[in-house]
Motif scaffolding. Structure first.
Motif, mmCIF file in Angstrom:
data_model
loop_
_atom_site.group_PDB
_atom_site.id
_atom_site.type_symbol
_atom_site.label_atom_id
_atom_site.label_comp_id
_atom_site.label_asym_id
_atom_site.label_seq_id
_atom_site.Cartn_x
_atom_site.Cartn_y
_atom_site.Cartn_z
ATOM 1 N N LYS A 359 0.831 -1.203 0.000
ATOM 2 C CA LYS A 359 0.000 0.000 0.000
ATOM 3 C C LYS A 359 0.870 1.259 0.000
ATOM 4 C CE LYS A 359 -3.940 2.097 2.392
ATOM 5 N NZ LYS A 359 -4.866 1.996 3.547
ATOM 6 N N TYR A 360 0.521 2.206 -0.816
ATOM 7 C CA TYR A 360 1.256 3.467 -0.922
ATOM 8 C C TYR A 360 1.238 4.228 0.398
ATOM 9 C CZ TYR A 360 2.168 8.321 -2.396
ATOM 10 O OH TYR A 360 2.668 9.600 -2.520
ATOM 11 N N SER A 361 2.415 4.597 0.895
ATOM 12 C CA SER A 361 2.522 5.350 2.144
ATOM 13 C C SER A 361 3.843 6.118 2.167
ATOM 14 C CB SER A 361 2.447 4.418 3.359
ATOM 15 O OG SER A 361 2.711 5.134 4.557
ATOM 16 N N PRO A 362 3.829 7.416 1.828
ATOM 17 C CA PRO A 362 5.057 8.216 1.853
ATOM 18 C C PRO A 362 5.720 8.225 3.224
ATOM 19 C CG PRO A 362 3.333 9.366 0.653
ATOM 20 C CD PRO A 362 2.682 8.190 1.307
ATOM 21 N N ALA A 363 4.919 8.248 4.291
ATOM 22 C CA ALA A 363 5.477 8.271 5.641
ATOM 23 C C ALA A 363 6.249 6.991 5.937
ATOM 24 C CB ALA A 363 4.361 8.465 6.666
ATOM 25 N N LYS A 364 5.659 5.840 5.585
ATOM 26 C CA LYS A 364 6.339 4.565 5.808
ATOM 27 C C LYS A 364 7.566 4.447 4.895
ATOM 28 C CE LYS A 364 2.448 1.779 7.473
ATOM 29 N NZ LYS A 364 1.615 0.577 7.207
ATOM 30 N N ALA A 365 7.470 5.019 3.713
ATOM 31 C CA ALA A 365 8.600 4.980 2.778
ATOM 32 C C ALA A 365 9.789 5.733 3.360
ATOM 33 C CB ALA A 365 8.192 5.583 1.435
ATOM 34 N N LYS A 366 9.527 6.932 3.887
ATOM 35 C CA LYS A 366 10.595 7.743 4.475
ATOM 36 C C LYS A 366 11.210 7.056 5.692
ATOM 37 C CE LYS A 366 9.178 12.404 3.019
ATOM 38 N NZ LYS A 366 8.223 12.028 1.977
ATOM 39 N N ALA A 367 10.364 6.448 6.521
ATOM 40 C CA ALA A 367 10.853 5.767 7.720
ATOM 41 C C ALA A 367 11.716 4.558 7.348
ATOM 42 C CB ALA A 367 9.677 5.339 8.590
ATOM 43 N N ALA A 368 11.267 3.783 6.361
ATOM 44 C CA ALA A 368 12.029 2.602 5.932
ATOM 45 C C ALA A 368 13.347 3.023 5.275
ATOM 46 C CB ALA A 368 11.194 1.772 4.959
ATOM 47 N N TRP A 369 13.320 4.123 4.512
ATOM 48 C CA TRP A 369 14.519 4.647 3.859
ATOM 49 C C TRP A 369 15.544 5.116 4.895
ATOM 50 C CZ3 TRP A 369 18.025 4.744 0.489
ATOM 51 C CH2 TRP A 369 18.726 5.883 0.084
ATOM 52 N N LYS A 370 15.061 5.773 5.933
ATOM 53 C CA LYS A 370 15.937 6.230 7.014
ATOM 54 C C LYS A 370 16.615 5.048 7.691
ATOM 55 C CE LYS A 370 15.897 9.038 11.248
ATOM 56 N NZ LYS A 370 15.046 9.856 12.173
ATOM 57 N N GLN A 371 15.837 3.989 7.943
ATOM 58 C CA GLN A 371 16.395 2.790 8.568
ATOM 59 C C GLN A 371 17.379 2.078 7.635
ATOM 60 O OE1 GLN A 371 16.006 1.833 11.705
ATOM 61 N NE2 GLN A 371 17.335 0.044 11.406
ATOM 62 N N ALA A 372 17.048 2.060 6.355
ATOM 63 C CA ALA A 372 17.934 1.422 5.377
ATOM 64 C C ALA A 372 19.280 2.133 5.319
ATOM 65 C CB ALA A 372 17.276 1.429 3.996
ATOM 66 N N LYS A 373 19.267 3.468 5.303
ATOM 67 C CA LYS A 373 20.515 4.230 5.269
ATOM 68 C C LYS A 373 21.362 3.956 6.517
ATOM 69 C CE LYS A 373 18.538 8.265 4.476
ATOM 70 N NZ LYS A 373 18.421 9.720 4.229
#
Length: 540
Positions: A359-373
């Motif tokens: 499901k599309y979720s910019p907030a979850k995308a940003k959070a997962a990206w932060k954790q990935a980095k």
């Protein structure tokens, strides 16, 4: 007599997989050539090597298996005149029709089937259908290299008219499975005579199907199919010539149609708006999922949080409804919607196996990206996105590029578009970061789709491996194959794991808007396998 036991159909909650443009009236004494357009070049005529839509489309016209899909969407006996299934479902004995011939006049024999199936299941050929053939005795061991002697495969020809298939577990959907081009016979004598040139040009092919390919030198952008007089059902074939032309640019092919020089054209978003009310307009639903693959051979790209960030960042509804102008369906699963239902709940598989991960979720995308980095020890990441060079795929790639760059700070993409043949070559070599491609199954069963992501599969271009996923798929294909409710639970679990790890990100289920001239009658449209079957097509 077709003696398939009733239990062999357990668990096959399938839907109609073919349709027809219009019933074919009695053919006139003379018929006109059909002029068809393709969006990508023909790559190969080798049934064991083909892994693209165009090749599959043409091979389906020049070849035929034991079964062929009928106009009502069911596999019906084609080269075989009868089949006998053992009580335990583990041995299928096919008797070939009398009078089967290759286009060179030589007889089609059971040994040609054995030769072809061995080539298809040989791991060095990286066939696209081996994932659905594991229940053939020793197929899995051949695939892993544990067995290198192809004669150990559970297929034999005791005589010229008899083909025997031995299975490790029953395959309820076997008739559908072996309609796939990898299970077409191959003229053994001819193939060995031409050697490595087999399937690389028209002169290096031999047909047992409705048509013969002409004027293709291996890279030609135009060629034709002519009626095969040796075809066992030649009386059904009413059209003598079908001309094909590859045209990538959407306006160019649209103009050909408008000028009367093409009988079929795929439409882009703007053209759909203009033509939706035309009597020639068709919305062709195919069992095909378009998706984004993340290369796992790059250590950075193995990170699951990165996968999830990319998956959350793509708004599939906007992609389907605005970029593709409503000609696609936003995807929730890799297995397309409308194919099969969960016997436990009665829900469509795409609903039963849906998770929040897609499901599309910019907030979850940003959070997962932060954790990935954080996990990767990076602040930014630059990747290349590879697509085909046709207008639709370019638009899809540009949309993905903008979505990911706008949503994920420090994430940048270089987009590169190539002709389909070049893109496939890159994909086969795992030479990419991100790649847009599609997959069309050969049956309505989920194993025809998610099965390609089992460890070591030839079409597992993400090079992803998950032990639980493999275990669930294996159970669905073996121990639980005749337990429809349990089997479906395993398939749903496997689909959900694919969404969680997200080595591939589904984008949309393909639905092709097109114009097909109203004077084309008897054209069969398939939801699975090759989209079109021209066997009974005629242009009035």
């Amino acid at each position: 007599m077709h003696k398939i036991k009733k239990y062999m159909m357990v668990g096959l909650a399938s839907v109609l997989v073919t349709s027809s443009i219009a019933p074919m009236a009695t053919a006139a004494a003379k018929t006109k050539p059909i002029n068809w357009t393709l969006a990508a070049d023909l790559v190969t005529l080798d049934p064991s090597l083909a892994n693209d839509i165009t090749s599959g489309q043409i091979i389906t016209q020049t070849g035929q298996a034991l079964y062929r899909y009928s106009a009502d969407g069911k596999p019906e006996l084609a080269d075989a005149k009868k089949v006998k299934v053992a009580k335990d479902g583990l041995t299928w004995t096919f008797t070939l029709k009398s009078g089967l011939k290759w286009s060179d006049g030589t007889p089609v024999e059971a040994s040609d089937y054995v030769y072809a199936w061995r080539r298809t299941l040989d791991p060095k050929n990286a066939s696209t259908v081996d994932a659905i053939a594991y229940n053939i005795v020793n197929a899995a061991k051949v695939k892993t290299g544990e067995i290198t002697d192809l004669t150990k495969l559970g297929i034999e020809a005791p005589d010229a008219k008899t083909l025997v298939v031995h299975l490790t577990s029953p395959i309820p959907m076997l008739p559908s499975v072996i309609t796939a081009m990898g299970f077409y016979p191959q003229n053994e004598a001819f193939a060995k005579k031409v050697g490595t040139k087999f399937g690389t040009a028209a002169q290096y092919t031999c047909s047992n199907g409705p048509f013969i390919l002409k004027d293709w030198n291996g890279s030609s952008t135009s060629f034709k199919l002519v009626k095969n007089p040796q075809y066992i059902d030649a009386k059904k074939v009413k059209t003598k010539t079908i001309n094909f032309q590859t045209v990538v640019e959407s306006n160019a092919v649209y103009n050909l149609y408008k000028a009367g020089k093409a009988d079929f054209v795929k439409l882009d978003a703007d053209q759909v708006k203009q033509e939706q009310k035309s009597k020639a307009y068709h919305q062709i639903k195919t069992a095909r999922t378009n998706y984004l693959t993340i290369a796992q051979r790059n250590k950075t790209l193995k990170n699951v949080k990165l996968h999830q960030a990319l998956q959350y960042a793509i708004n599939k509804k906007v992609l389907a409804n605005k970029i593709l102008s409503g000609s696609a369906i936003p995807s929730t699963t890799f297995t397309p919607s409308g194919l099969i239902k969960d016997p436990n709940t009665g829900k469509d598989f795409s609903v039963a196996a849906k998770t929040a991960y897609t499901k599309y979720s910019p907030a979850k995308a940003k959070a997962a990206w932060k954790q990935a980095k954080k996990e990767l020890g990076i602040k930014k990441l630059h990747l290349q996105l590879l697509t085909d060079n046709d207008d639709i795929n370019k638009k899809v790639g540009q949309y993905i590029q903008s979505q990911l760059q706008d949503t994920l700070p420090g994430f940048t993409i270089e987009m590169k578009s190539q002709p389909k043949a070049a893109r496939i070559k890159k994909m086969l070599a795992y030479d990419y970061d991100l790649i847009v491609s599609g997959w069309a199954g050969t049956t309505t069963d989920p194993t025809s789709f998610i099965g390609v992501f089992q460890t070591g599969e030839a079409m597992n271009f993400a090079d992803w491996s998950n032990q639980q996923f493999d275990a669930d798929l294996k159970a669905a294909q073996t121990t639980d194959v005749l337990k429809p409710k349990v089997r479906m639970q395993k398939l749903i679990a496997a689909e959900k794991l694919l969404q969680k790890d997200a080595p591939v990100i589904t984008l949309y289920y393909e639905s092709t808007p097109a114009l097909i001239r109203t004077n084309i009658k008897g054209l069969q449209i398939n939801q699975t396998g090759a989209t079109f079957d021209f066997t009974t097509a005629v242009k009035k």
